[in-house]
Structures are given as C-alpha cells and as structure tokens.
Design a protein around this motif. Structure first.
Motif, mmCIF file in Angstrom:
data_model
loop_
_atom_site.group_PDB
_atom_site.id
_atom_site.type_symbol
_atom_site.label_atom_id
_atom_site.label_comp_id
_atom_site.label_asym_id
_atom_site.label_seq_id
_atom_site.Cartn_x
_atom_site.Cartn_y
_atom_site.Cartn_z
ATOM 1 N N GLU A 118 19.221 3.139 -19.958
ATOM 2 C CA GLU A 118 20.201 4.207 -19.735
ATOM 3 C C GLU A 118 19.868 5.464 -20.541
ATOM 4 O O GLU A 118 20.220 6.575 -20.129
ATOM 5 C CB GLU A 118 21.598 3.713 -20.104
ATOM 6 C CG GLU A 118 22.129 2.639 -19.174
ATOM 7 C CD GLU A 118 23.508 2.153 -19.551
ATOM 8 O OE1 GLU A 118 24.192 1.554 -18.701
ATOM 9 O OE2 GLU A 118 23.916 2.367 -20.721
ATOM 10 N N SER A 123 17.668 8.026 -16.694
ATOM 11 C CA SER A 123 19.124 7.787 -16.757
ATOM 12 C C SER A 123 19.540 6.696 -15.775
ATOM 13 O O SER A 123 20.405 6.895 -14.916
ATOM 14 C CB SER A 123 19.897 9.084 -16.479
ATOM 15 O OG SER A 123 19.577 10.072 -17.427
ATOM 16 N N ARG A 125 21.262 3.570 -14.099
ATOM 17 C CA ARG A 125 22.620 3.012 -14.138
ATOM 18 C C ARG A 125 22.502 1.489 -14.192
ATOM 19 O O ARG A 125 22.028 0.865 -13.257
ATOM 20 C CB ARG A 125 23.407 3.446 -12.914
ATOM 21 C CG ARG A 125 23.528 4.955 -12.747
ATOM 22 C CD ARG A 125 24.033 5.303 -11.356
ATOM 23 N NE ARG A 125 23.109 4.817 -10.334
ATOM 24 C CZ ARG A 125 23.447 4.630 -9.060
ATOM 25 N NH1 ARG A 125 24.675 4.878 -8.655
ATOM 26 N NH2 ARG A 125 22.554 4.204 -8.184
#
Length: 231
Positions: A118, A123, A125
């Motif tokens: 994360e 980034s 999920r």
C-alpha cells in the motif's frame, strides 16, 4: 317615329377585349423563364437563394468541422463521466487489487507485506482479513467475498499456513475460481523448504521469501504486471 338605327347587341362589344386578353395570355405562356446569371469564378452552389422565414439558418464552416461532443453524465457524487468504461472495467472493476491469505500466527508478516504494497508508488489496494472483514460476518462468506472482490491473491505460505485449515480452504477456493488465470495467484513461501511446497501449487512458480526484502518486491511487481493486462 322610331329611329331605324339599331344598337349593337351587348355580346358583340365584348369580343374585341376578350381577344386581346387571350393574346396576352398566349404571349405570357410562350415566354421562357430567365436564369440567374452565375459567375464563372464561383460554383453553382454559391448562387444566393431567397431567404424564407421558415427555412433554418445556414450552417457555417465551423459547425461542420467541429461536431458537438457526446453528452456528459453526472454521477451521484457530482463527478462527470464520459463515454469511456474505465470506471466499470479494468482495475477499478473490483474493490481490491490483492488479497493477502495468511494464518493467524503470521499476522505480523502479513501486515508488513500489506504496508509495503500500500505504501509503494503503485498504491495497491489490499485486503487484510482481520482489518477489512465485516464484523459478525460468517468466516466462509468473508473469505469467499475477499477472493472474488480482489484481482490477485497472495498466499503467504509458512508452516502455520500449512497447519491452518482455513488457509488451505482459501488456497483451494482461489484455484477453483480461476484455475487458468496466470498471475492472479502468487505464492510467497517463507520459512519452508522446497519439498514442503503444496502439491496443489506445483504447476506455478513461487516467490522465495528468503531474500533481503522477504520477496515483497517480487510480489508487488507480479501484482502490477497483472493489473497492467487489465487496462
């Protein structure tokens, strides 16, 4: 004594005017309509036509060269959505990019992996069971929902993973949902020898967690590589 001069009949006086009128109609009909002269420098389409109040206004060159854009629909949150279906397909068609399957005794290692994924530039999920599962939900339903709502599944295979029946259930469930989807199921083996690798996963490569970063970088690259196939 009455005069012998007799007045002409009424119908005899109208013969001559009627004859003149008939000659005028014949001359009018025999005349050919004159054509509007067209300049040799301009094409026939440039001849001006009489305007009519019922006719639509002429279309200019700018309206012909730039068609009107497609209608924009507004979402419930006020954001506009175009004609693309990127929001309903690809990466954003599922709630999570990766689901981390682990045993309870490997919770610290799973949290470390999730923090790495994360916090990366991608980034990602992540779904972590103890953090993201619905309180009060049935374990079987929550495990199946986590797998179906995630693009990839990371199996943190440790001695505790092999002893946990729920981990084995998740592994078999992941394989049954997408047995031929290469890159979706990513085994990360840690603390085990090659001989202890589950027989159900022998047809796919695993990530060796004995590296300096615990194999986290390889896991991230595998997830990102699969997500790129969706766009």
């Amino acid at each position: 004594m009455a005069s012998s001069t007799s007045s002409p009949a009424p119908h005899s006086r109208s013969k001559k005017p009627l004859g003149k009128m008939a000659d005028w109609f014949r001359q009018a009909l025999s005349k050919k309509p004159t054509k509007t002269p067209v300049s040799p420098e301009s094409p026939p389409g440039d001849v001006s036509q009489p305007s009519s109040s019922n006719s639509p206004p002429p279309v200019g060159p700018s309206s012909e060269a730039s068609p009107s854009p497609p209608p924009t629909h507004m979402g419930a949150d006020g954001s506009s959505s175009g004609s693309s279906s990127g929001s309903s397909s690809g990466r954003w068609s599922k709630d999570y990019d990766v689901c981390v399957c682990h045993s309870e005794e490997d919770l610290a290692a799973a949290q470390e992996l999730v923090s790495y994924l994360e916090g990366s530039a991608a980034s990602l999920r992540c779904f972590l069971q103890l953090r993201d599962a619905t309180p009060g939900g049935a374990i079987v339903s929550e495990l199946c929902q986590a797998l179906s709502s995630s693009h990839c599944r990371v199996l943190l295979i440790t001695p505790g993973f092999l002893r946990d029946p729920w981990c084995k259930y998740q592994m078999l469930q992941a394989l049954s949902e997408a047995p031929g989807a290469e890159g979706r199921t990513i085994p990360l083996m840690s603390g085990l020898s090659r001989d202890a690798y589950p027989a159900e996963l022998r047809y796919m490569y695993f990530v060796d967690g004995r590296g300096p970063d615990g194999g986290f970088r390889q896991v991230k690259e595998a997830v990102v590589r699969y997500l790129q196939t969706l766009s």
